[in-house]
Design a protein around this motif. Sequence first.
Motif, PDB file in Angstrom:
ATOM      1  N   ARG A  90       0.894  -1.152   0.052  1.00 14.49           N
ATOM      2  CA  ARG A  90       0.079  -0.057  -0.027  1.00 14.49           C
ATOM      3  C   ARG A  90       0.955   1.164  -0.015  1.00 14.49           C
ATOM      4  O   ARG A  90       1.928   1.163   0.703  1.00 14.49           O
ATOM      5  CB  ARG A  90      -1.017   0.045   1.196  1.00 14.49           C
ATOM      6  N   HIS A  91       0.516   2.311  -0.943  1.00 14.52           N
ATOM      7  CA  HIS A  91       1.414   3.529  -0.909  1.00 14.52           C
ATOM      8  C   HIS A  91       0.487   4.547  -0.280  1.00 14.52           C
ATOM      9  O   HIS A  91      -0.794   4.863  -0.707  1.00 14.52           O
ATOM     10  CB  HIS A  91       1.498   3.539  -2.352  1.00 14.52           C
TER      11      HIS A  91
ATOM     12  N   GLN B 205       0.520   8.445   0.296  1.00 20.69           N
ATOM     13  CA  GLN B 205       1.206   9.825  -0.187  1.00 20.69           C
ATOM     14  C   GLN B 205       0.279  11.033  -0.138  1.00 20.69           C
ATOM     15  O   GLN B 205      -1.055  11.058  -0.270  1.00 20.69           O
ATOM     16  CB  GLN B 205       1.898   9.866  -1.612  1.00 20.69           C
TER      17      GLN B 205
ATOM     18  N   ASN C 268       4.918  10.239   2.381  1.00 14.46           N
ATOM     19  CA  ASN C 268       5.102   9.519   1.050  1.00 14.46           C
ATOM     20  C   ASN C 268       5.745   8.177   1.534  1.00 14.46           C
ATOM     21  O   ASN C 268       6.875   8.365   1.726  1.00 14.46           O
ATOM     22  CB  ASN C 268       6.245   9.986   0.070  1.00 14.46           C
TER      23      ASN C 268
ATOM     24  N   TYR D  45       5.280   3.583   1.980  1.00 16.53           N
ATOM     25  CA  TYR D  45       4.733   2.003   1.741  1.00 16.53           C
ATOM     26  C   TYR D  45       4.826   1.468   2.872  1.00 16.53           C
ATOM     27  O   TYR D  45       5.474   1.280   3.876  1.00 16.53           O
ATOM     28  CB  TYR D  45       5.566   1.369   0.706  1.00 16.53           C
TER      29      TYR D  45
ATOM     30  N   THR E 273      11.059  -4.436  -4.041  1.00 14.29           N
ATOM     31  CA  THR E 273      10.047  -3.144  -4.420  1.00 14.29           C
ATOM     32  C   THR E 273      10.973  -1.891  -3.750  1.00 14.29           C
ATOM     33  O   THR E 273      10.863  -1.123  -4.679  1.00 14.29           O
ATOM     34  CB  THR E 273       8.696  -3.501  -3.602  1.00 14.29           C
TER      35      THR E 273
ATOM     36  N   LEU F 151      11.831   0.985  -6.503  1.00 10.56           N
ATOM     37  CA  LEU F 151      11.468   2.127  -6.432  1.00 10.56           C
ATOM     38  C   LEU F 151      12.614   3.179  -5.931  1.00 10.56           C
ATOM     39  O   LEU F 151      12.471   4.298  -5.788  1.00 10.56           O
ATOM     40  CB  LEU F 151      10.562   2.196  -5.391  1.00 10.56           C
TER      41      LEU F 151
ATOM     42  N   MET G  84       9.313   2.783   3.738  1.00  9.00           N
ATOM     43  CA  MET G  84       8.668   1.521   3.761  1.00  9.00           C
ATOM     44  C   MET G  84       8.768   0.781   5.049  1.00  9.00           C
ATOM     45  O   MET G  84       9.837   0.700   5.719  1.00  9.00           O
ATOM     46  CB  MET G  84       9.337   0.588   2.648  1.00  9.00           C
TER      47      MET G  84
ATOM     48  N   SER H  92      -4.184  -0.440  -3.045  1.00  9.29           N
ATOM     49  CA  SER H  92      -3.456  -1.433  -2.526  1.00  9.29           C
ATOM     50  C   SER H  92      -3.220  -2.486  -3.789  1.00  9.29           C
ATOM     51  O   SER H  92      -4.434  -2.465  -4.631  1.00  9.29           O
ATOM     52  CB  SER H  92      -4.024  -2.243  -1.407  1.00  9.29           C
TER      53      SER H  92
ATOM     54  N   MET I 110      -1.052   0.920  -9.841  1.00  8.19           N
ATOM     55  CA  MET I 110      -0.283   0.010  -9.301  1.00  8.19           C
ATOM     56  C   MET I 110      -0.348  -1.205 -10.242  1.00  8.19           C
ATOM     57  O   MET I 110       0.720  -1.733 -10.625  1.00  8.19           O
ATOM     58  CB  MET I 110      -0.500  -0.348  -7.844  1.00  8.19           C
TER      59      MET I 110
END
Length: 501
Positions: free
Chosen positions: A104-105, A107, A124, A126, A169, A173, A231, A258, A295
Motif C-alpha cells: 500500500r502506498h 502519499q 510518502n 509504503y 520493491t 522504487l 517503507m 493496494s 499500481m
Amino acid sequence: MSASTPKLRIALTNGDGIGPEIMAATLELFDAAGVQKHVEFVPVEMGRAVFEKGNTRGMTDQAMATVEDCGILFKGPMETPKGSGGKSINVTARKIWNAFANLRHFQSLPGVSTVYSQAGIPVNFYVVRENIEDTYGGVEHRLTNDMIQCKRLISAPGSDQVHRFAFQTARRLGLKKVHCGHKANIMKMTDGLFLERFKAVAKDFPEIETADVIIDALCMNLVLRPQQYQMVVLPNLQGDIVSDLAAGLVGGLGFAPSANIGRHISIFEAVHGTAPDIAGRGIANPTALILSGLMMLRHIGMMRQAALIENAVLCALEEGVRTGDFGDQTKPALSTRDYTKAIISRLGKAPSSGKGMAVSAEGADDRPTFVKPSRPIHQEIIRTFTNVVSHVVGCDIYLDTPLSPIAVADEMTRAAADTPFKLTLISNRGTQVWPTGSIYTECVDYYRVRFEIRDGVRPGEFGQGRAIALLDKIAEKFSVCSYELLRTFDGVKGYSLAQGQ
Ligand code: NAI
C-alpha cells in the motif's frame, strides 16, 4: 505488439455497494488513456450476488478459472456477509491464490487537506503487510466454558517471501531504508522469527538501510513524524491496523490504493470497503481504485499510461476538483462521473507542483510486458530451514478444570510418577501459578501444565509416544483441551517460558 497481438486479459469484478460506480469511472478513465487498446478486462462473478445464490465462497467456478487463467484480478470492494458464516471474500481471494504481500502506498496529494499538508510535512511511504499468516489463519477454538483461543501462525518461508518482496520493491522504487515493524519484545518467538527473517533477507540487499521498530512506537512515530519512513514491512494483523492508520495520515480511505502480490496471481483493489451509506448515489470518490489501477498498470509494464493518468489525477486535485468526501468545502463537490470527466480532460497535462511523473514518448513503455507464470502442477512445499535435529523434551497439556493450582499440581505430580517427565510449571493465561506465583493472579478455568524430561534422561532417548502416553493417562481423569509437544531444534528450546518463570 502488432495489430494482431492478443490483448493482455485481466479479470475484473465490479464489487458491491459503490463498487460498480467507482469501477465504471476507473475504466472510463483508463479507456481515455488508451489502456484498453492493449488490455481486455474480462468480467467475473464474485461478491454479494454470488453469496445470495448460496455459494458460500462468494465466487463462481468460472470466476476462479478466469482469475487463474489471467493471473491478475482488478477488483471492486466486496461486502462480507454478516452472521451467515460466510467468510470475507477479500481474505479468501488473497489466501487461496497466495497473494502473500499486500503493498500500500500512502502519499500526500494536492488538494487533499490533512494536518500534515497544512504543516508542510510531506507524507510518502509504503506499507508491506504479510497477507496469509498470523491470526488471519482464523484457527480458533472454544477450549473451556470461559476460554477461546486463536492460533497465531508465523512461518519462516512465509516471512521470507514477504520480506524479499519488500526489499525487491524498495530496490525498484529506489528507496533507501526499510523498517520492520513487530512486537518481538513480547511475542519473542513469532514476531522474533519475523524479525530474524527480515534481517536474514536484508543481507541480499546491502544498499538498503534497515531498522526495526516496535509496533506501538511505530504508531506514535507515524503520527508524530511520518516523513521518517519510506517503507515498513509488518505481520498481517499489525500491518492491517497500521495501513488504516496510514490512510488517515493522507486524508482517508478515499486515497488508499493496494496491491496483493503473489507469485502466480495478484489482486489490485482499493483499501476501502463498499461504503453502503453512499452506494447508488453517484457521489463516491473513485481515487483509491484509480490509484490501485495505476499500481496494476505498473505491475504489467504499462508505465506510460500509468504516468499519464497519475499526472491527470494530480492536476485535477491541484485545481480543487473534488468529490464530497474531501477538499475545499467552498468549491462544489462533483459526482463520481463529473470528477472522472475532470480527470480525463486533464490527460496529457503535467501538475504545476513539479511532482508529476515522467511520461515516456508515445509508443514507448505502453504495452504490457507481464507474462503470467505457468500454473503450478502441484501445491508447492516451501521451506527455509531443513536438516534441523529436533528432540521431544516434554509437553504442555491444557486442562479445563475448576481446581486450584495446588490441587492441579498434586494430581499432575501423581500422573507423572513412573514416566520420564516431571511437572515443572503450571500457568494460567500465560502467568506462572506453580511452583511459585502471586496471590493476586486470578485464575480462569483453563490451565497449562508443563512436563519436562527428568534429570538424567537425555533428549532424543525416546520419541513423542511417551509424551502422548502421559496425555492419555491425564485424559482419564481430566478434560484435556489441547496439547503441544515441547521440542528442541538443534539444541535450542522451541518453546517460550511463562510470565514470571
Ligand atoms: P467502508 O470503507 O466501506 O466505509 C467507511 C466509511 O468511509 C463510510 O462512511 C464510507 O462512506 C466512506 N468511504 C469509503 N470509501 C469511500 C469512497 N470511495 N468515497 C467516499 N467515501 C468512502 O467500510 P465499512 O463500512 O466498515 O465496510 C462496508 C463493507 O465493506 C463491509 O461489508 C466490509 O466487509 C466491506 N469491506 C470490503 C473491503 C474490500 O473489498 N477490500 C475492505 C473493507 C471493507
